[in-house]
Scaffold this motif. Structure first.
Motif, PDB file in Angstrom:
ATOM      1  N   PRO A 187      36.422  25.947   7.043  1.00 23.73           N
ATOM      2  CA  PRO A 187      36.427  25.060   5.881  1.00 23.73           C
ATOM      3  C   PRO A 187      35.684  25.650   4.676  1.00 23.73           C
ATOM      4  O   PRO A 187      36.018  25.341   3.537  1.00 23.73           O
ATOM      5  CB  PRO A 187      35.722  23.793   6.366  1.00 23.73           C
ATOM      6  CG  PRO A 187      35.595  23.903   7.832  1.00 23.73           C
ATOM      7  CD  PRO A 187      35.814  25.324   8.211  1.00 23.73           C
ATOM      8  N   LEU A 188      34.711  26.514   4.938  1.00 25.31           N
ATOM      9  CA  LEU A 188      33.952  27.111   3.836  1.00 25.31           C
ATOM     10  C   LEU A 188      34.631  28.340   3.242  1.00 25.31           C
ATOM     11  O   LEU A 188      34.710  28.493   2.025  1.00 25.31           O
ATOM     12  CB  LEU A 188      32.540  27.494   4.309  1.00 25.31           C
ATOM     13  CG  LEU A 188      31.628  26.334   4.667  1.00 25.31           C
ATOM     14  CD1 LEU A 188      30.308  26.832   5.241  1.00 25.31           C
ATOM     15  CD2 LEU A 188      31.375  25.456   3.452  1.00 25.31           C
ATOM     16  N   ASP A 189      35.121  29.224   4.089  1.00 24.69           N
ATOM     17  CA  ASP A 189      35.689  30.486   3.615  1.00 24.69           C
ATOM     18  C   ASP A 189      37.127  30.356   3.121  1.00 24.69           C
ATOM     19  O   ASP A 189      37.523  31.049   2.187  1.00 24.69           O
ATOM     20  CB  ASP A 189      35.627  31.540   4.726  1.00 24.69           C
ATOM     21  CG  ASP A 189      34.200  31.863   5.130  1.00 24.69           C
ATOM     22  OD1 ASP A 189      33.300  31.774   4.273  1.00 24.69           O
ATOM     23  OD2 ASP A 189      33.988  32.197   6.312  1.00 24.69           O
ATOM     24  N   TYR A 190      37.910  29.521   3.768  1.00 20.20           N
ATOM     25  CA  TYR A 190      39.326  29.347   3.420  1.00 20.20           C
ATOM     26  C   TYR A 190      39.672  27.850   3.445  1.00 20.20           C
ATOM     27  O   TYR A 190      40.403  27.390   4.317  1.00 20.20           O
ATOM     28  CB  TYR A 190      40.220  30.125   4.399  1.00 20.20           C
ATOM     29  CG  TYR A 190      39.941  31.606   4.411  1.00 20.20           C
ATOM     30  CD1 TYR A 190      40.468  32.431   3.424  1.00 20.20           C
ATOM     31  CD2 TYR A 190      39.132  32.175   5.393  1.00 20.20           C
ATOM     32  CE1 TYR A 190      40.205  33.791   3.409  1.00 20.20           C
ATOM     33  CE2 TYR A 190      38.865  33.530   5.400  1.00 20.20           C
ATOM     34  CZ  TYR A 190      39.399  34.334   4.399  1.00 20.20           C
ATOM     35  OH  TYR A 190      39.134  35.676   4.405  1.00 20.20           O
ATOM     36  N   PRO A 191      39.145  27.082   2.498  1.00 20.01           N
ATOM     37  CA  PRO A 191      39.319  25.622   2.557  1.00 20.01           C
ATOM     38  C   PRO A 191      40.769  25.159   2.491  1.00 20.01           C
ATOM     39  O   PRO A 191      41.157  24.238   3.221  1.00 20.01           O
ATOM     40  CB  PRO A 191      38.512  25.111   1.369  1.00 20.01           C
ATOM     41  CG  PRO A 191      38.288  26.286   0.489  1.00 20.01           C
ATOM     42  CD  PRO A 191      38.354  27.504   1.359  1.00 20.01           C
ATOM     43  N   ALA A 192      41.598  25.754   1.668  1.00 25.50           N
ATOM     44  CA  ALA A 192      43.003  25.329   1.559  1.00 25.50           C
ATOM     45  C   ALA A 192      43.750  25.598   2.860  1.00 25.50           C
ATOM     46  O   ALA A 192      44.528  24.753   3.328  1.00 25.50           O
ATOM     47  CB  ALA A 192      43.692  26.039   0.401  1.00 25.50           C
ATOM     48  N   GLU A 193      43.514  26.747   3.464  1.00 26.62           N
ATOM     49  CA  GLU A 193      44.171  27.093   4.710  1.00 26.62           C
ATOM     50  C   GLU A 193      43.687  26.191   5.850  1.00 26.62           C
ATOM     51  O   GLU A 193      44.458  25.789   6.714  1.00 26.62           O
ATOM     52  CB  GLU A 193      43.932  28.566   5.057  1.00 26.62           C
ATOM     53  CG  GLU A 193      44.642  29.539   4.141  1.00 26.62           C
ATOM     54  CD  GLU A 193      43.889  29.845   2.843  1.00 26.62           C
ATOM     55  OE1 GLU A 193      42.862  29.188   2.553  1.00 26.62           O
ATOM     56  OE2 GLU A 193      44.337  30.747   2.112  1.00 26.62           O
ATOM     57  N   TYR A 194      42.391  25.844   5.827  1.00 28.35           N
ATOM     58  CA  TYR A 194      41.840  24.964   6.859  1.00 28.35           C
ATOM     59  C   TYR A 194      42.435  23.561   6.738  1.00 28.35           C
ATOM     60  O   TYR A 194      42.772  22.931   7.746  1.00 28.35           O
ATOM     61  CB  TYR A 194      40.312  24.919   6.778  1.00 28.35           C
ATOM     62  CG  TYR A 194      39.691  24.210   7.954  1.00 28.35           C
ATOM     63  CD1 TYR A 194      39.481  24.878   9.150  1.00 28.35           C
ATOM     64  CD2 TYR A 194      39.334  22.871   7.877  1.00 28.35           C
ATOM     65  CE1 TYR A 194      38.926  24.236  10.245  1.00 28.35           C
ATOM     66  CE2 TYR A 194      38.781  22.213   8.968  1.00 28.35           C
ATOM     67  CZ  TYR A 194      38.570  22.905  10.144  1.00 28.35           C
ATOM     68  OH  TYR A 194      38.038  22.248  11.225  1.00 28.35           O
ATOM     69  N   VAL A 195      42.582  23.071   5.519  1.00 31.24           N
ATOM     70  CA  VAL A 195      43.214  21.760   5.305  1.00 31.24           C
ATOM     71  C   VAL A 195      44.652  21.789   5.806  1.00 31.24           C
ATOM     72  O   VAL A 195      45.129  20.844   6.447  1.00 31.24           O
ATOM     73  CB  VAL A 195      43.142  21.350   3.816  1.00 31.24           C
ATOM     74  CG1 VAL A 195      44.055  20.176   3.522  1.00 31.24           C
ATOM     75  CG2 VAL A 195      41.711  21.023   3.437  1.00 31.24           C
ATOM     76  N   ILE A 235      50.588  27.320   5.879  1.00 32.57           N
ATOM     77  CA  ILE A 235      49.165  27.631   6.011  1.00 32.57           C
ATOM     78  C   ILE A 235      48.757  28.721   5.034  1.00 32.57           C
ATOM     79  O   ILE A 235      47.787  28.582   4.295  1.00 32.57           O
ATOM     80  CB  ILE A 235      48.817  28.046   7.454  1.00 32.57           C
ATOM     81  CG1 ILE A 235      49.033  26.859   8.395  1.00 32.57           C
ATOM     82  CG2 ILE A 235      47.385  28.554   7.549  1.00 32.57           C
ATOM     83  CD1 ILE A 235      48.814  27.178   9.847  1.00 32.57           C
ATOM     84  N   SER A 236      49.513  29.819   5.016  1.00 31.06           N
ATOM     85  CA  SER A 236      49.157  30.944   4.150  1.00 31.06           C
ATOM     86  C   SER A 236      50.343  31.888   4.016  1.00 31.06           C
ATOM     87  O   SER A 236      51.201  31.944   4.892  1.00 31.06           O
ATOM     88  CB  SER A 236      47.970  31.707   4.751  1.00 31.06           C
ATOM     89  OG  SER A 236      47.678  32.867   4.007  1.00 31.06           O
ATOM     90  N   PRO A 242      35.261  28.030  14.323  1.00 30.52           N
ATOM     91  CA  PRO A 242      35.589  26.675  13.882  1.00 30.52           C
ATOM     92  C   PRO A 242      37.003  26.280  14.291  1.00 30.52           C
ATOM     93  O   PRO A 242      37.928  27.093  14.236  1.00 30.52           O
ATOM     94  CB  PRO A 242      35.453  26.722  12.369  1.00 30.52           C
ATOM     95  CG  PRO A 242      35.441  28.151  12.002  1.00 30.52           C
ATOM     96  CD  PRO A 242      35.102  28.955  13.217  1.00 30.52           C
ATOM     97  N   THR A 243      37.149  25.026  14.733  1.00 29.99           N
ATOM     98  CA  THR A 243      38.442  24.527  15.178  1.00 29.99           C
ATOM     99  C   THR A 243      38.742  23.178  14.543  1.00 29.99           C
ATOM    100  O   THR A 243      37.841  22.478  14.080  1.00 29.99           O
ATOM    101  CB  THR A 243      38.493  24.339  16.710  1.00 29.99           C
ATOM    102  OG1 THR A 243      37.686  23.227  17.079  1.00 29.99           O
ATOM    103  CG2 THR A 243      38.053  25.572  17.446  1.00 29.99           C
ATOM    104  N   VAL A 244      40.019  22.837  14.558  1.00 30.54           N
ATOM    105  CA  VAL A 244      40.449  21.470  14.305  1.00 30.54           C
ATOM    106  C   VAL A 244      40.660  20.881  15.690  1.00 30.54           C
ATOM    107  O   VAL A 244      41.448  21.402  16.468  1.00 30.54           O
ATOM    108  CB  VAL A 244      41.760  21.434  13.495  1.00 30.54           C
ATOM    109  CG1 VAL A 244      42.237  20.007  13.332  1.00 30.54           C
ATOM    110  CG2 VAL A 244      41.587  22.126  12.153  1.00 30.54           C
ATOM    111  N   GLN A 245      39.932  19.822  15.988  1.00 32.49           N
ATOM    112  CA  GLN A 245      39.982  19.262  17.340  1.00 32.49           C
ATOM    113  C   GLN A 245      40.564  17.852  17.303  1.00 32.49           C
ATOM    114  O   GLN A 245      40.256  17.073  16.404  1.00 32.49           O
ATOM    115  CB  GLN A 245      38.582  19.210  17.934  1.00 32.49           C
ATOM    116  CG  GLN A 245      38.545  18.748  19.379  1.00 32.49           C
ATOM    117  CD  GLN A 245      37.130  18.690  19.890  1.00 32.49           C
ATOM    118  OE1 GLN A 245      36.471  17.680  19.745  1.00 32.49           O
ATOM    119  NE2 GLN A 245      36.665  19.799  20.460  1.00 32.49           N
TER     120      GLN A 245
END
Length: 159
Positions: free
Chosen positions: A123-131, A88-89, A36-39
């Protein structure tokens, strides 16, 4: 009604010649795994996207790098290995930026990250980090390309 249709056609014609930004969730093939990426897609195309991202990242984020070769880049790919980006984390992450300039007048950038081998930030496994990763990409585009109107940016659903 004909006047409305003519006005609408003129607006689309002029609107399509302006700069556009599209943000979306996407996936990229990484050694046979769809990651998964942010594009973000910018039209018209921009030059030196990886170099600009690298400079912006160093200027805007306090990072804790491990080792001398933690940051490596070429024209189309930037890898930042085992870096701690507190926004991010608190954990160390591997960040990757991939730029695709294969379409005429379009630059597409995918940003993806992991907590190590095959532990992808999703987005499913680490939603806060993905945001947070999503925000990082948005801030980069806003800061680096002010000529692109962020108010007209669109978000699309994932592929």
């Amino acid at each position: 009604m004909k006047k409305f249709m003519l006005l609408f056609a003129v607006m689309i014609t002029f609107g399509s010649s302006a700069q556009t930004i599209i943000y979306k969730e996407s996936r990229i093939d990484r050694d046979g795994i769809l990651v998964p990426t942010v594009q973000v897609t910018l039209e018209p195309a921009v030059d030196n996207m990886v170099e600009r991202f690298e400079d912006w990242f160093k200027e805007n984020y306090t990072v804790d790098l491990i080792g001398k070769n933690a940051l490596s880049a070429n024209k189309y790919m930037l890898s930042i290995d085992r870096v701690k980006v507190r926004e991010i984390s608190e954990r160390r992450v591997d960040m990757n930026v991939y730029v695709d300039e294969s379409k005429i007048n379009v630059t597409r950038m995918d940003v993806f990250s992991s907590f190590g081998f095959d532990v992808w930030i999703t987005p499913l496994d680490y939603p806060a980090e993905y945001v947070a990763l999503n925000s990082l990409v948005f801030n980069f585009v806003r800061d680096s390309f002010p000529e692109y109107n962020q108010d007209s940016a669109s978000a699309e659903s994932k592929d």
